[in-house]
Structures are given as structure tokens and as C-alpha cells.
Design a protein around this motif. Structure first.
Motif, PDB file in Angstrom:
ATOM      1  N   GLU A 147       1.004  -0.982  -0.071  1.00 21.83           N
ATOM      2  CA  GLU A 147       0.021  -0.028   0.268  1.00 21.83           C
ATOM      3  C   GLU A 147       0.793   1.326  -0.055  1.00 21.83           C
ATOM      4  O   GLU A 147       2.112   0.967  -0.074  1.00 21.83           O
ATOM      5  CB  GLU A 147      -0.967  -0.185   1.274  1.00 21.83           C
ATOM      6  N   ARG A 148       0.037   2.417  -0.063  1.00 21.59           N
ATOM      7  CA  ARG A 148       0.887   3.432   0.131  1.00 21.59           C
ATOM      8  C   ARG A 148       1.261   4.078   1.397  1.00 21.59           C
ATOM      9  O   ARG A 148       0.598   3.790   2.569  1.00 21.59           O
ATOM     10  CB  ARG A 148       0.167   4.625  -0.722  1.00 21.59           C
TER      11      ARG A 148
ATOM     12  N   LYS B 115       1.466   6.604   4.198  1.00 27.82           N
ATOM     13  CA  LYS B 115       0.854   7.860   4.282  1.00 27.82           C
ATOM     14  C   LYS B 115       1.445   8.841   4.827  1.00 27.82           C
ATOM     15  O   LYS B 115       1.498  10.216   4.564  1.00 27.82           O
ATOM     16  CB  LYS B 115      -0.442   7.603   5.326  1.00 27.82           C
ATOM     17  N   GLU B 116       2.342   8.536   5.694  1.00 29.83           N
ATOM     18  CA  GLU B 116       3.289   9.772   6.420  1.00 29.83           C
ATOM     19  C   GLU B 116       4.726   8.808   6.837  1.00 29.83           C
ATOM     20  O   GLU B 116       4.617   7.907   7.243  1.00 29.83           O
ATOM     21  CB  GLU B 116       2.616  10.327   7.571  1.00 29.83           C
ATOM     22  N   HIS B 117       5.662   9.694   6.260  1.00 27.35           N
ATOM     23  CA  HIS B 117       7.022   9.098   6.729  1.00 27.35           C
ATOM     24  C   HIS B 117       7.922  10.065   7.620  1.00 27.35           C
ATOM     25  O   HIS B 117       7.552  11.147   7.622  1.00 27.35           O
ATOM     26  CB  HIS B 117       7.831   9.116   5.314  1.00 27.35           C
TER      27      HIS B 117
ATOM     28  N   ILE C 238       4.673  13.783   4.438  1.00 31.54           N
ATOM     29  CA  ILE C 238       3.650  13.310   3.839  1.00 31.54           C
ATOM     30  C   ILE C 238       3.881  13.394   2.301  1.00 31.54           C
ATOM     31  O   ILE C 238       4.256  14.306   1.990  1.00 31.54           O
ATOM     32  CB  ILE C 238       2.189  14.062   4.082  1.00 31.54           C
TER      33      ILE C 238
ATOM     34  N   LYS D  38       1.866  14.052  -3.781  1.00 32.58           N
ATOM     35  CA  LYS D  38       1.621  13.204  -4.948  1.00 32.58           C
ATOM     36  C   LYS D  38       0.669  14.317  -5.948  1.00 32.58           C
ATOM     37  O   LYS D  38      -0.116  15.033  -5.280  1.00 32.58           O
ATOM     38  CB  LYS D  38       0.609  12.130  -4.647  1.00 32.58           C
TER      39      LYS D  38
ATOM     40  N   CYS E 222       9.463   3.201   7.196  1.00 31.11           N
ATOM     41  CA  CYS E 222       8.186   3.494   6.382  1.00 31.11           C
ATOM     42  C   CYS E 222       7.187   2.521   6.543  1.00 31.11           C
ATOM     43  O   CYS E 222       5.947   2.481   6.251  1.00 31.11           O
ATOM     44  CB  CYS E 222       8.551   3.318   4.835  1.00 31.11           C
TER      45      CYS E 222
END
Lengths: 376, 116, 107, 525
Positions: free
Chosen positions: C3-4, C6-8, C13, C16, D171
């Protein structure tokens, strides 16, 4: 293993490997010397893979016809390597009046020599190969022509000959041949190694000129760069070998699905050699433009590799084959002028026969060394 | 310069290995066993192996497998991989559409922006 | 599957672009305009990009930077498109590649 | 034909640095890069770099990337992206694919800075979707914001394997195990330690037996290997993973040079097939230079210096500067490069087993074999001292070229000295003010602030915590030991995230005082 054998073959390209094979098959004891690090490294691995009769000079036609009748159909089985030989015909394409004249001339001469080849019009061309563009107005069509994989064929001869006991050495660059008591005997390499044989076959491409020069033989030939390219694999489209009247490109679709095309920029013979296998930057784009005019559908096909090789261009466009009266023990097999692949099995087989029996089934006299004369 | 030039040198017989069916060249789907057999057929340089089997001749042009193939060939020949010269690299570095390769921009019109 | 992010913790964020629609083997999917097609597929959980020509084995993303060519697919009818470096655009048609064709192998 | 003074292939750290130096000296310079974005691998590097100030130490890779682009812009360098150099031909001609066509360019000088490609290993199932290169993982997570997988097994304990494992956890992926066929961790011990303390198990002398799955990876089996790299029967271990990440080294991407006929050599110390070149990047082809990983695998920090050298050497080759200036400039760059090539991980030490530090202290064998230092071993290193009150504890036990910690402390508590690879020591009589700058500045995340005895039976440990979610004050959980095992109860008593820490938040946890020198990570309940 020693440095002496009945026969020393200089050159490990398709000609040298095939001669070694056909000699070993006839029971001869052979050493084959390759100057580079790799067998099949010259024009043998850098050509379009044509196994064709049409478009050839009548002097070499009997030899290639002999090979296509007697050798090519059985080669994969004989060498235990997939040579990917296809005999699905050759279209030599034309788009202009001038092209038609060239093709008609070639066709008439070939018919006289007994080849099944004819001129056809654009519509018939597209019935044979529906991918060809409307620009194509005529072609010569020879149904018994075809194509094969030059890489596996050359290395197949090498592999089979090696298995039969031919002693192959790479990295043995021949710098001199020498007579002993009037008969050619010694082959001297840059490494200092000396090989001796009763017969010496010179099949070293254009480098044969310098080597032959060491026993006073001069073959009027020059190197010229030929270039080729290959695409990614595509779904199967057609099986014919293709060429054009003015040789702007030639090639076929391989068993792998990729298209192998050779071609030219018009600057051949005058491109620079810096001692590396670097292509000429203008050639591949030119070949691509040439192809797209005939095959618009291939525009999206991706090129994955281009390469260049030097051909041994003989002054009259046909090879120099056979014995040389002045130098007993020498057999020449060079000057194939960029179309040595398809003719190689036939030529090699007949030279092996000449060496082992003294005569040949196919008359080689038109290809002898002593044919060169001044024009007046 | 090759480490081994005498193609009659004895490298022993081909002995099948348990991992012979592992794919080495991902593009052309060539296995370790095929590479090892080719060495025993006399293909002793990276160039010969490539021409004989198509390893490294696929879309990626050997980016992934070159070092792997080299190690296998070297082991079969009983030499160090460093003694084997890699096969020649060829233009183009990445696959390029015929239509694009054919389109030489500068020959059409200089945009006056680039170069001197 | 995947999945993507969401926050790193370091990158914050992810920025995109516009969400666009495309199809994968006929199914409608969403991804961000300009991101590699492979990234959009990965985010949607698609692992298999193609089946190989000889062995019919599945392949997916391997190098993700356009070198290994394992992730190639048929994009808008063109085979062998490196999806890891080809930007996603609205409405593109992405298909699993079988050998060099969009037709599944016959059993 | 279009012509530039200098054409650079590759806009990574070395290519950009070369371009900046050349353009500053007046060369009309262009950089071509096949990627959509410049910076090479820098924009995937989210960790703080090692080295000293001149090497941009403690700055994160992607920030260095931005800095270089700004500098290149100011110097007037033209960077052309989505421009694939498809060939290097005779006479310094390159052909570039740009858009829907190709361009021919001639360069009076050319610098090849194409970097490296990843090595691979084979095992049954290695072609399954879900087996990816470490670079692919970095690209997906750090550039495209997509998780490479959920449960990942990492193969390779070199710096790439270690750094990428940490990034995977950052991550939100779970790193199930870190595996390497070598008997010892290949990368920096500090990188290993920061993974081990989160609980990732290390399996050295192990490798992958097979990847499992039909359509994609569903599991993996590893096993121990003997000194001849043969599997030891009965040692197989299975893990449910969806991703196997390969980080088994890099090879120079030197194909352009080879195709142009440049003299090449196979040099295992440099990572494979490299051009024969001198220390300034001059190859056998006059006017063709190389810089960065393409001429030998090293770190981005050294690639930047090599790039500068090649850029200046090209300027001299084309007469933009005199030989005198070239020599003068190169002296200081050589010093900077030599600074990076020192210590236990210096290129000359590759493959060597080092048993003691430069200070004569026995190295931590456990760190090499399991990724963490034992409680017994840690006490022998000079960064570990005990005293009343807050003080820094530096668990830096290998000689690596890195010194930001000594500049970070405003009170001069930490000293490394002139030799950049020396282990840090606590300066006698210095007074720690608990500012946390040392903790945040340590690129290896190996510095902790410890108050061993708060007087109430507890101790305070401040540690770097670059993960989400960031625990809040008061969060209760466990203190984890250096091996990642829970050792004690712990409670977060402070969370600091100053701008000056550059995104390395500091957690202070309260633990029973017996665990002051044992708890090194925090896990919320």
C-alpha cells in the motif's frame, strides 16, 4: 598436443571452423588458429544470416546451390546445434525503376545459371509478405533461399569439429607463413609459437591479405565496415529472408522473435577503425529509416543491440578459393565480400574435398587466385 | 587476453548439478545447467557463451546476469572470474524504438538553445 | 498486499499529483498522474506484470529503475514497456504480457 | 554537430560535482541523465551521511541532492533529464535519446559518471515477483511513497542492506530477518546495532535456500552454511514473508566506456569491470574522464570528491586553468578523499578481518556476528563512561571516518581528535547540559544520553527515534536491550523534536536504574 598437424587452418570464423569440421569428418588431422580471443568473431557473428542464392554473382552460384541442396537442410542435426535454418524464400525488394533494372539483371543471370528465381510485382510481394509497404513495387523471388543463425551455426561447426578432435587455439595471431624447401610449411604466431602442416588453409578474412603477403601472394581486397542491429522479440510475422536492390538493409525475423537487420550508411569503406568494435554513429539510424520505409509496422520495435564488423571486400566481389600454383601447400579461402555466411558450408566442404582428394564436385576454377587481371 | 587459449585442454567431464535448473539469465531464461554444458561444448569466453546461448542478449543486455554467468563459466574452467573478459557492450544502452532511433533531431533543425 | 505510505518520519507526507484512472487487464484502477505505472500497480496490490515466453513464469518489479526490464507490460497495445519508469497517464490501458503478447498462453 | 566543452553522463553525486567545478571554471557544460529526476541515488538516501564537514556529514542524502542541484544551477550547469545516453562513439561523440528522437553531441571532454548497478544472487524462486533489489525497495518507498512489501527478509549485511532495512522499518514494513552468507556483518556496526535493537534477528553464515510461492513470494527458507558455502542439513528456518530484498553488492556500470574502446580491467577491489584510470579519473581515451562508482564502488561522499577532481581535471585538459592550479586544487581534494578512505572499512581493508581498533581495543565479535554489542563488550570502549548526572554514552566501537559528534556538543564534552576515524571519548571534566545535539547528530544513531541514577531507583535514557508513530509523553512500554529483547518496563518522559535535530526526534525513557546501561530502544505496549 603438438604444434604439427596435416593441416593448419588460419582463421576461426565460419569458414575456418567449417573447413576444420569437413576436414576432420574426412579423417584429417587439423589445427585451427584464431587470432582473436573468440571463435566466430569476425563477419561470422556480425551478418544478417542470409542463406541465399539470388542476387549472387554467377561465378559463386554453383557453390552456394550445392550447399543449399546438400548441406544446409541437415546441418542442425549433423552439428547437434540449432542452426535455425529456414528455407522460406528470399524477397529482394525494389521501389524504383532503377531498382527493377538491377533486380531484373540479377534475376536473368541467375536463371541462366539454373536458379529458380523470378521477378514479381508489388501485389504479389505483399501476398507473400503482407507487412511490406505500398512503396514496394517489385522484387526478385527465390523460394529456395532462406536464412539461419550465424552465431549458432559458426559455433556449431566449432563445437562439432572440436568434438572430432580438431585442435583449436584462440589468441594465436598469425604474423607469418614460411616455406621449407619450396613448400609451404610453417605458420608463425605473434606469441612466438610455430605450427607446421603439409597444407595451410588461409581463412582469416581481410587479415588474410597481410598473412598471404609473407609468402608473396597479394589478394586484391580491402576491409569495409558492415553494421547490423537486432530488435526485441516480436510475435512471429514472416519467415522470408529479405534484401533490397541497393542493399540499404537486409535481414529476417529469427526463431527467437527478434529481427536481425544489416545495412549501410553509404559511407562504408571509408569509416574509421580505431581498433575497437565501435559502430559508426550515423549507420544504425540510417538502417532504421531504411527498414521503416519497407516495414512501417516495425516502427515501434525496440532496438536492443547494434554491432559492426569488417568484411573482406574483394575487388570483383567474389571469394578467392583453392590452391595457389606458386605456393604449393597453400589453400586460400577469403575475400567473401560480406556474403560468406550462406556459402560457407558449401565452400568449406568443397575445399576439404580438394585438400583430401585433389578434386571437387563443384568447379571452383572461376574463383581461383590467378583470375585477377588489369583492365586493359 | 584469454586465460585459456588451448581449447583442447581437459576440463573434465560435465557433471550434472542439483541446481542446474536455476535460471541465470532472466531475460532469455537460460539455466545454470545450459551454461555449464556450453562450457563443455567448447564455449570458453563470455562472448562465445553469449552468442551460443543468448545469455545477456535479451532486453536488459546482461545488466543483471553478466556477473553470474561469468562466475559459472570461470568455475567450470577452473579459473578466477577476473580472468574472463566480459562480453562487449553495445549501443544502445537501453532498448530504443526504431522510430526514435531513426529520428536524428539535429539533422532537422537547430533549436539554437543547445551547444555553442 | 502493498500500500501507500501515508506519512514518513523523515520525508513527511508524500506529495502526489492528481489521481487518475487507468485500466489493468480491463479492471479500472486509480493512481497518481506521473508516478511510474509500476508504483500505481504495486500500491493496488498487483504483483505479476508478465509471464515469460519460454517457461511461462510470473515476473514483477525487480530493479525498479528501468534496467532489468523484468517489469515490462503491454501499455496501450505496445509490448515490452518498462512500467517502472513509464509515467502513469489518465486512461492508459495496461495489460499483463504473455511472452510478447497480450493473449494468455493456451494450456 | 552540437558541441559542448564538457559532456557529463549521469547527474548523480559525482556527475553534479564534476559539472559544478567545471562550470565554475568557465566550461560550457551539460549533464545528461536518463532519469526523470536528477541526483542519482541521493534522493533515495534519507539517512544522515558520515564523514566530516567537508564531506557534508550529518546532512541527509536527499538534502545533499538538493544542495548540489542549487549549486549546479548557480554555476550555470545545464542538466538535461529523461535523456538516455545510448552510446559513446569514436571521437568523443555521444548519442542521446531525448523525447521522440536522438541527438548527436560531441564533447571536447567527456566525464562518465554513470554509477553502479546492483549485483544479484540466485536461488530457486529468485525470479518470483516479490524478490526485489534493495535499490528497488528504496526507489519504491523513498521516491514513490509505496510500501515495497509488508514483511521483508533482507539478504545482505553490507551498508546497503543495513541502511535499507532501517528505511523499510521507517516506512512501516516489518523486517523479518537480516541474512548474510558471510560470517560477519559487512557494513558499519552502528548501522547494524540500530536495526538489532529494534528486534530484527541477524542470521550470519546463512543464506536463502529457496523463495516460496507460485505467483509471488509467500515465504522463504534460509539455512546455515559451512565455510565452503554448503548448506548444513537440519538448519533450515522458514519465514512467512511477502518480499525478499537483495543487497549483495554493486558493480560499476561501465558499459559506455567499454563500448567506446576504453582500456578496462577487472578489479575485484573496485567491484568488477572498471576503466583503467589515474587518480583524477583520466582514462586511456584522451579527454574521457570517469568519476564515482563507475570507476570503483565507494560511498556517495567519495563519489562527490572524485567528481570534483574529474571536473577540475577536465578544466585543465581544455586549458581553462593552468596545470599549477590543477595541482593546487587536487591536493586538498586528495586529502578529503583520503580522509574517507581511512579506518576499518577503507578500500585497502576490504576482505580483511580486523581484530582490534586503532586504539588497540578488541572489536566486538558479537556486533559482527549478531549485529549488537554485548553488555560485557560495551564497557571496554572509550565512549562509555560512568558518572553522576546526565552524560553522553557513545556506543561507537569501530574506526569509521566520521566526526560530527565532536562539533555537535556546545560544551566540548566529546572529542575525536585530529584523526577522523578515532573512537569518540568523553572529555574529562566536561559538563553535559542535556541538549541532545550529539544524539541527533550521530549518523550512526549510536549516542545516548544517560542519567544512571536519578536518586529514586530509576535512570533516564535518551535515544534517537526516527519512527512513526512517535510515542507521546507518558507512554508506557518496554525498554529493549541492544539485541531487541525486552529487558525492563519503561515510560516515555520526554519527546523532543527540535528543528536542530533535523528530523531525529529524541525520546527520553525512564527505566529501573539497573537498566541504565542496558535499555537502548523503546517499544510501546
Amino acid at each position: 598436443m603438438g604444434n604439427n598437424a596435416e593441416i593448419i587452418v588460419i582463421g576461426g570464423g565460419i569458414i575456418g571452423c567449417a573447413i576444420s569440421y569437413y576436414l576432420a569428418k574426412r579423417g584429417a588431422d587439423v589445427i585451427c588458429l584464431e587470432g582473436s580471443d573468440h571463435f566466430g568473431n569476425g563477419g561470422s557473428s556480425r551478418n544478417g544470416g542470409g542463406v541465399r542464392q539470388s542476387g549472387r554473382d554467377p561465378r559463386e552460384l554453383p557453390l552456394v546451390m550445392y550447399g543449399i541442396r546438400n548441406l544446409w537442410p541437415f546441418l542442425s542435426e549433423e552439428l547437434d546445434v540449432d542452426c535455425e535454418y529456414h528455407q522460406d524464400g528470399n524477397l529482394r525488394l525494389g521501389k524504383t525503376k532503377k531498382h527493377e533494372e538491377i533486380l531484373t539483371g540479377l534475376t536473368e543471370r541467375a536463371v541462366k545459371a539454373g536458379l529458380d528465381v523470378k521477378m514479381i510485382d508489388g501485389d504479389e510481394v505483399r501476398r507473400i509478405n503482407p507487412y511490406l509497404s505500398e512503396e514496394v513495387t517489385c522484387a526478385s523471388w527465390c523460394p529456395t533461399d532462406g536464412h539461419a543463425n550465424p552465431l549458432t551455426t559458426t559455433l556449431g561447426f566449432y563445437k562439432a569439429a572440436r568434438k572430432m578432435g580438431v585442435h583449436f587455439l584462440s589468441g594465436e595471431k598469425v604474423i607469418e607463413m614460411r616455406k621449407v624447401k619450396g613448400v609451404l610449411r610453417k605458420v608463425i604466431c605473434a606469441s612466438g609459437n610455430i605450427y607446421e602442416g603439409e597444407t595451410i588453409v588461409l581463412a582469416a578474412g581481410y587479415e588474410s591479405r597481410a598473412i598471404a603477403g609473407t609468402v608473396g601472394i597479394d589478394i586484391p581486397m580491402q576491409p569495409a565496415m558492415l553494421e547490423a542491429l537486432v530488435t526485441e522479440a516480436e510475435p512471429p510475422m514472416f519467415d522470408q529472408m529479405l534484401g533490397t536492390a541497393e542493399a540499404d538493409f537486409y535481414g529476417h525475423q529469427t526463431k527467437h522473435g527478434s529481427f536481425v537487420f544489416g545495412g549501410s550508411s553509404g559511407l562504408e569503406g571509408f569509416t574509421k577503425d580505431n581498433g575497437t568494435p565501435v559502430c559508426y554513429a550515423k549507420t544504425a539510424p540510417c538502417i532504421c529509416r531504411g527498414i521503416m520505409k519497407y516495414f512501417p509496422d516495425l516502427a515501434e520495435a525496440k532496438i536492443v543491440r547494434t554491432w559492426a564488423g569488417w568484411m573482406d571486400r574483394c575487388v570483383d566481389g567474389v571469394p578467392v578459393l583453392g590452391k595457389v600454383e606458386e605456393v604449393p601447400g597453400l589453400i586460400l579461402a577469403c575475400g567473401f565480400t560480406g556474403h560468406g555466411f550462406g556459402i560457407a558450408p558449401g565452400a568449406a566442404d568443397q575445399l576439404a574435398e580438394l585438400i583430401t582428394t585433389g578434386s571437387t564436385q563443384v568447379d571452383l576454377s572461376a574463383l581461383r587466385y590467378d583470375r585477377f587481371r588489369a583492365k586493359i | 587476453m584469454n586465460a585459456v587459449n588451448d581449447r583442447s585442454r581437459d576440463i573434465g567431464p560435465f557433471i550434472p548439478g542439483t541446481d542446474d535448473d536455476i535460471l541465470i539469465c532472466r531475460c532469455e531464461e537460460i539455466t545454470k545447467g545450459e551454461i555449464r554444458k556450453a562450457v563443455h561444448d567448447g564455449m570458453w569466453t563470455m562472448t562465445e557463451i553469449r552468442r551460443y546461448l543468448r545469455t545477456g542478449m535479451g532486453l536488459c543486455q546482461g545488466q543483471t546476469c553478466a556477473k553470474l554467468v561469468k562466475a559459472i563459466v570461470a568455475k567450470e574452467l577452473g579459473i578466477s572470474p577476473a580472468e574472463l573478459e566480459p562480453a562487449t557492450s553495445r549501443v544502445p544502452m537501453r532498448p530504443i524504438e526504431m522510430r526514435i532511433f531513426a529520428n536524428e533531431l539535429a539533422d532537422k533543425k537547430e533549436d539554437g538553445q543547445d551547444g555553442k | 498486499m502493498a500500500e501507500r505510505i501515508k506519512e514518513h518520519p523523515i520525508l513527511g507526507i508524500p506529495e502526489k499529483g492528481t489521481l487518475v484512472k487507468f485500466t489493468f487487464d480491463g479492471k479500472e484502477m486509480e493512481g497518481f498522474e506521473g508516478e511510474p505505472i509500476a508504483a500505481a500497480l504495486k500500491a493496488a496490490g498487483v504483483m505479476v506484470h508478465r509471464y515469460t515466453k519460454k517457461e511461462h513464469k510470473p515476473r514483477g518489479i525487480f530493479c525498479a529503475i528501468g534496467r532489468c526490464t523484468d517489469c515490462v507490460m503491454i501499455v496501450n497495445g505496445v509490448p515490452n514497456v518498462r512500467t517502472c519508469i513509464t509515467p502513469l497517464k489518465e486512461g492508459i490501458v495496461v495489460q499483463t504480457q504473455y511472452g510478447v503478447s497480450a493473449e494468455p498462453f493456451k494450456q | 554537430m552540437k558541441r559542448y566543452d564538457l559532456i557529463i553522463v549521469g547527474a548523480g553525486p559525482s556527475g553534479l560535482c564534476a559539472a559544478i567545478e567545471a562550470a565554475k571554471r568557465g566550461l560550457n557544460t551539460v549533464v545528461f541523465d536518463e532519469n526523470e529526476k536528477p541526483g542519482g541515488q541521493l534522493f533515495k538516501q534519507i539517512h544522515k551521511f558520515f564523514g566530516s564537514k567537508e564531506h557534508r556529514a550529518k546532512v541527509r542524502g536527499f538534502v545533499i541532492g538538493r544542495q548540489l542541484l542549487d549549486e549546479a544551477d548557480r554555476a550555470g550547469v545545464k542538466v538535461v533529464l529523461n535523456a538516455t545516453v545510448i552510446g559513446l562513439y569514436q571521437d568523443k561523440e555521444i548519442v542521446v535519446k531525448i523525447g521522440d528522437g536522438i541527438e548527436h553531441y560531441k564533447g571536447d571532454a567527456i566525464i562518465i559518471a554513470t554509477g553502479a548497478a546492483e549485483n544479484m544472487v540466485t536461488f530457486p524462486g529468485w525470479t518470483l515477483p516479490g524478490v526485489i533489489g534493495a535499490g528497488a525497495a528504496q526507489t519504491m518507498m523513498n521516491l514513490h511513497g509505496v510500501l515495497p512489501g509488508k514483511k521483508v527478509l533482507m539478504l545482505g549485511s553490507g551498508n546497503v542492506g543495513l541502511v535499507v532495512s532501517f528505511q523499510l522499518m521507517q516506512c512501516g514494513c516489518e523486517v523479518t530477518a537480516l541474512v548474510d552468507a558471510a560470517p560477519r556483518v559487512g557494513g558499519y556496526g552502528v548501522h547494524a546495532a540500530k536495526i538489532a535493537r529494534t528486534g530484527v534477528p541477524f542470521y550470519l553464515s546463512h543464506t536463502i535456500v529457496r523463495a516460496e510461492g507460485e505467483e509471488c513470494v509467500t515465504g522463504v527458507v534460509i539455512a546455515e552454511i559451512d565455510s565452503h558455502f554448503q548448506f548444513i542439513p537440519g538448519t533450515e528456518k522458514h519465514f512467512d514473508v511477502d518480499t525478499i530484498c537483495l543487497a549483495v553488492g554493486l558493480s560499476p556500470m561501465s558499459q559506455l566506456l567499454k563500448m567506446a574502446g576504453c582500456k578496462m580491467e577487472d578489479n575485484p577491489k573496485r567491484g568488477g569491470q572498471v576503466p583503467v584510470c589515474d587518480e583524477y579519473g583520466r582514462t586511456s581515451l584522451p579527454g574521457v574522464f570517469v568519476a564515482g562508482d563507475v570507476s570503483g564502488i565507494e560511498e556517495a561522499s567519495s563519489a562527490m570528491i572524485e567528481g570534483k577532481m574529474a571536473g577540475i581535471a577536465a578544466a585543465e585538459y581544455l586549458g581553462y586553468i593552468e596545470e599549477e592550479e590543477l595541482k593546487k586544487e587536487l591536493v586538498s581534494l586528495e586529502d578529503a578523499l583520503n580522509g574517507l578512505r581511512q579506518g576499518m572499512f577503507a578500500p585497502e581493508n576490504r576482505g580483511k578481518r580486523i581484530e582490534t581498533t586503532e586504539e588497540g581495543i578488541a572489536v566486538s565479535e558479537n556486533l559482527l556476528e549478531h549485529g549488537f554489542i554485548t553488555e560485557e563488550e560495551i564497557e571496554r570502549f572509550p565512549g562509555i563512561t560512568h558518572k553522576a548526572g546526565i552524560h553522553p554514552v557513545m556506543e561507537c566501537t569501530q574506526n569509521i571516518p566520521c566526526n560530527p559528534c565532536q562539533d555537535a556538543c556546545p560544551k566540548g564534552c566529546i572529542s575525536i581528535g585530529d584523526k577522523i576515524t578515532s573512537l569518540p571519548v568523553v572529555v574529562d571534566g566536561s559538563q553535559c547540559i542535556n541538549c541532545g545535539m550529539c544524539v541527533a547528530s550521530c549518523s550512526g544513531q549510536a549516542i545516548f544520553l544517560v542519567e544512571e541514577d536519578c536518586g529514586d531507583g530509576t535512570a533516564l535514557v535518551t535515544l534517537p527515534y526516527e519512527f512513526l508513530p512517535l510515542p507521546e509523553d507518558g507512554t508506557k512500554g518496554k525498554g529493549l536491550g541492544r539485541n531487541g529483547e525486552p529487558v525492563c518496563d519503561a515510560q516515555v518522559v520526554s519527546v523532543k523534536n527540535n528543528l536542530a535535530y533535523d528530523k531525529t526526534p529524541l525520546l527520553t525513557i525512564k527505566v529501573p536504574k539497573e537498566y541504565a546501561m542496558k535499555a537502548r530502544f523503546f517499544k510501546a505496549l
